[in-house]
Write an enzyme that holds these catalytic residues in place. Sequence first.
Site, mmCIF file in Angstrom:
data_model
loop_
_atom_site.group_PDB
_atom_site.id
_atom_site.type_symbol
_atom_site.label_atom_id
_atom_site.label_comp_id
_atom_site.label_asym_id
_atom_site.label_seq_id
_atom_site.Cartn_x
_atom_site.Cartn_y
_atom_site.Cartn_z
ATOM 1 N N GLU A 303 0.986 -1.139 -0.112
ATOM 2 C CA GLU A 303 -0.097 -0.044 -0.036
ATOM 3 C C GLU A 303 0.902 1.180 -0.024
ATOM 4 O O GLU A 303 1.634 1.199 0.686
ATOM 5 C CB GLU A 303 -0.905 0.097 1.112
ATOM 6 N N GLU A 728 37.238 -22.665 -51.893
ATOM 7 C CA GLU A 728 36.549 -23.188 -53.037
ATOM 8 C C GLU A 728 36.638 -24.558 -53.183
ATOM 9 O O GLU A 728 37.506 -25.163 -53.538
ATOM 10 C CB GLU A 728 37.020 -22.347 -54.259
#
Length: 1438
Positions: A303, A728
Amino acid sequence: MWGICLVLILACATGEYSEVQVVQEMDNFLENPHYLKNHEIGELFTQLAKDYPDLAQTYTIGKSLEDRPIYALALSAPTGESKNGDLLRPMVKLVANIRGDETVGRQMVLYMAEYLATHYDGDTEVQDLLNRTEIHFLPTCNPDGFAKAQEGNCESLPNYVGRGNAANIDLNRDFPDRLEQSHVHQLRAQSRQPETAALVNWIISKPFVLSANFHGGAVVTSYPYDNSLAHNECCEESLTPDDRVFKQLAHTYSDNHPIMSRGNNCNDSFAGGITNGANWYELSGGMQDFNYAFSNCFELTIELSCCKYPVASTLPQEWQRNKRSLLQLLRQAHIGIKGLVKDASDFPIADANIYVTGLEEKPVRTSKRGEYWRLLTPGIYSVHAAAFGYQASAPQKVEVTNDNQEAVRLDFKLTPVETNFDGNFRKVKVERSEPPEKRKEQFDGFLTPTKFEHHNFTAMESYLREISASYPSLTRLYSIGKSVQGRDLWVLEIFATPGTHVPGVPEFKYVANMHGNEVVGKELLLLLTKYMLERYGNDDRITKLINGTRMHFLYSMNPDGYEISVEGDRTGGVGRANAHGIDLNRNFPDQYGTDRYNKVTEPEVAALMNWTLSLPFVLSANLHGGSLVANYPYDDNENDFNEPHMRQRNSSINGRKANPTEDNALFRHLAGIYARAHPTMHLGQPCELFRNEFFADGITNGAQWYSVTGGMQDWNYVRARCLELTIEMGCDKYPMAAELPRYWQDHREALLQFIEQVHHGIHGFVHSTIGTPIAGAVVRLDGANHSSYSQTFGDYWKLALPGRHNLTVLGDNYAPLRVEVEVPDSEPFAMRMDVTLMPDDPQHWASANDFRIIENVVNTRYHTNPEIRARLAELENQNGQIASFGYADNEFSTYFNYLKMTSDIGEPEEHKYKLLVVSSLYDTAAPLGREIVLNLVRHLVEGFKLQDASVVDLLKHSVIYFLPQTNKFPDVFAMYNVNSSICDPVLGDELAERILNPETDLAKDMFLQFLRSEHFDLMLTFGAGSSELSYPRGDSVLEKFAHGMQRTEFNYSPLQCPASATRQAHRETTERLTNLMYRMYDLPVFTLGISCCRMPHHKQIASVWRKNIDKIKNFLALVRTGVSGLVQNDKGQPLRESFVRLLEHQRIINVTKNAARFQLMLPHGLYGLEVTAPNYESQVIRANIEEGKITDLGTIRLHPFTLIRGEVVELASKANGGSTTSIAGMVLDESNHPVRNAKVSVVGQTQLRNFTNSLGQYHISAVPLGTVVLKVEAPRHVEATRQMHLIQGGLATENVVFHLKINEHVFGLPRLLFILFASILIIVGVVVCVLCAQFWFYRRHRGNKPYYNFSLLTQKGKEQFDLEDDEAGDDGETELFRSPIKRGMTIQPYFDEEQLERILHTDDEDDDGPHMEPELDVADDSGDEIVMLHNPGNKRRH
């Protein structure tokens, strides 16, 4: 009376806790306090998620009864590896406004969300919280009730309107209650409110650990339970088994709250400001008890204020009271114990129960990921885990201290329950039918049959999911992002314990299918994955590799391109690029420049960069196709952005320039490892289509083969510090599936050997003298600039060749360490070298690097404006021969104090470069920049005193202006004094923004006038938010300067600064400002990022100085390399109007007005200079610039043109009064791009007009003094006007900038509407034209010849045509023409020529009136009639 009490309470709180007022000034969200409506909450959360995408995520948990969304926000710092958050990161929630008229908590939750998000960048307290905690914010559970409540009402409205939801139900009494029977829960569920149902589902679905539920009407913290078995209205405690924990949590909040801790508020008295809920008042069906009873979450009800719905003006004060309490409560999520519960196979066990002896009534359950958190107070506990289907674990003793608010880690591993039935028939023993070795031979190395086939995206995804499910303890499948078309970029991690980085274990990656039509790498990685996982445990080599290497395979970086590629493609380009048509291997940032290929980052590239930077990768390979070679960095040369032909692959590599890295020998070794492991690659034989492409030993330097700008290989090496090769894999890009077995056989060993190379070199840990791991320490080898960095746990990896090496390690605030190490030339080809760094001695560093200026590194602080001026004036007084202080001696120095430094102040400066060093163009970053400027000035002064060669040479060849910006320093310093951890102070209207703004500002105008008058060669300024260097892009000379600036002896790790909206805005503003300065003032501006925070703590100034001094020195050293010369005519007279242009560059350098001297700062290299003067022939001079030397070209003599001379007549000006001035400026669009060919004119003076050039610049001369109106007109832009007051003749009015808006109207209509109307008109016009053409052709045809329409009609009745019997046929039928047929017509089968002419002549006369048809005397024996349709004339009987 109550109002007076409330005022007194607030006044007391304000007086007693006045020091909290600093927050009010610091937090911008408090400037206009008001309650946000529900849709505004959604907008706020959306904005936070947009501004802080790495921290914030917004969502909704459901909708209210009146269909309002219930918004939620989650805040948590990114983990870098899992978008779902780290394991064992507790989740906390802040919930408010469950009662619609209790509103303070609603705003507190919003304020806390904004506070944490906006302060994460600079507040270490917030960083620590969000780095370890996931916090969820739900500001309103009851948006309908809030909409009905009224501000200013401290109590509920009549009939509690606004307290409940739209059905006036109190939601805090609508939850399932722990004391209710299960059938009651089921009955109540049918009528439960939608808000409550959404909350219940939300609480159950997430493993929340801690929660706060904010209310109003009192000032107290309440803890469970809220009801009891006796159901008394009040005054009877109902305690949970965890009462001690709840009391600690409640006190944590209350004790840090200045009002609540008193315990005497709102006519209530609570000891210590806390209370048990049931002891206060009975409440059943509350959310607080539901959290504890039905989930693992410990929730408090807090509260906050006596008044339920106070006026908004009190909100800042409420924030001051609650901020500290909130932060302290959030940290309580880390008390107690935490851990993981797994089974024997390391799978997480969900819903396992964790029991603590003495607290068995409240076990906690594990999450879906096997996590648990158990909040406990300090003590010694016995803990065990149990789960259905598993044997309970043995109890473990654990001591909880909660030191540093860090939970104790306690993991459990459970074994399944074995049910032992009698009889062997129920026991099944699984064995392989053949031993592994036999299966390896049978399936070519695999243990199961393997298909060699191509996989599209769907097949690949299915394959990976299946293999990940088959080997869950060795793999982790995750996506690093999505392609343009939304396909996931899947990565499979293969490691003995996948999921997180393990200290001391290197990270490796393979990336394939970057070009969508180069598919071999993708398929071989899929095969390699299956091969390794199947052989794990029965192949020592593979087992060792998986146990000691964390491998990540990205199978397809370009899945969109793959989907359109064609099997059998050998060298084509279909599918090579992504869905945007961009080659991904040209899209990475490049160290040498930017072009259209890498200007905008593609999503696949962005995902890969983020992924690579998130993990400490050591080695990598990028698998391509189209050739057979191992390619190593660099892939391009520094001039390749200006030479596009170098990027083309041709049949020969002869003549290409290699560009090796500092690690060239290591790269050649790595490439050779792969090539030699391949049966044919090392032979270097060319492919069929490139027969002259020979590669020695099957390897090549990328730049020597052909240039790849914006390549991934170079980016990995330069930015990510990861060594990468481009492999490659074959001459064909997309071979047929039948060829895949051959590719697999050729590359399998090479792929494995390359992974093994990640272990070769030096590795170890970096610690302090007390054993603390040092993260971010720089690790360098043999003096090279390329650095590696230690990771979070201090571990590092540095690949190295066998032999002796000098290892250099540098940590922030630690003394550098150099040690000699030796890498063995036999297995394991590696050595471990743990490093211990000594704490740094600032004085020792100052002696070595800063001429022992202790003031620069000890007791650093921010100096005020008077102190700065005093220091600069003192430096002038003590060093008058090299320093001159400008303060209020002219109009400019009134706004900008400056210090001018050069050797022999007062001597001619024509032969010197002019440099400008500005603290910052941002007022909020200027305080830090001022300290760096002051340190630099002291450094140069002391260096000159000691006659340091570099400083003496610098001041001999340059004039340096230092501008410590002072304008808004008091405002920024005031914010820092209020909160020294502010990090990024925010001010509106900073200097950089004012410079870009076309509006007049005196300080801005004075600064720009200063730039125009002094003609600086270079400018350096300081920024924050990153360690990046900003400079004008697109000029290769400036890019070389930038690279040279960043090459330092000790490369500190780049700053990892969290992103924020203000930092992004500053970055964009800096880029715009840099371009503006370069275009308008020909001034290259270099902005050096020196800190994450714009205003870090004053103790960090020394660290900032030390990290950046070498870069600043490199900037000043640019004056040491360049070219100079004189320009004269044949008679030896200086050509003062001449200028010099650097070939292939835009910059033009004017010679000096006295001796016609030019001087250019240039990096080393070969250049062409074009020297030009009006009426003289140009000369092109070749200049070879050497590093550290100014090349003097001597005197360049230009020969005059042969001119036709005549008389020059000066026309009298028509300007009124005879006194005029000129106006110059720029015309830009809304994006600050120049508007070309815009007409700029003076209204009312038709002869005063001009047009903008390609840079948007204009200049109008002979403008009369007084009030004039400038008008700007440009195609496709809205014209603009500006009124100007010209009062001083002869002084040009410059920098008049117009910003034009795009004209979206055409002929007064919106563009879209105009296009629609124009389209309709065009269509109608085309239709009309077609119809007219048809009609014209018809008329033309009809006018030249008769129209005959023949048709046979069958008629049964002769009466219809009034025929005689003998005129009808035998069958009563008559062949007739359709129309017009009348009785008396003559039927004739043909016409002769004469008759035809009559007919045609008759047709021509039809328009004149009726006439009689002449008789036709042609007879026909058939007795038929001749019917001429065009003329129903007489009928003759033959």
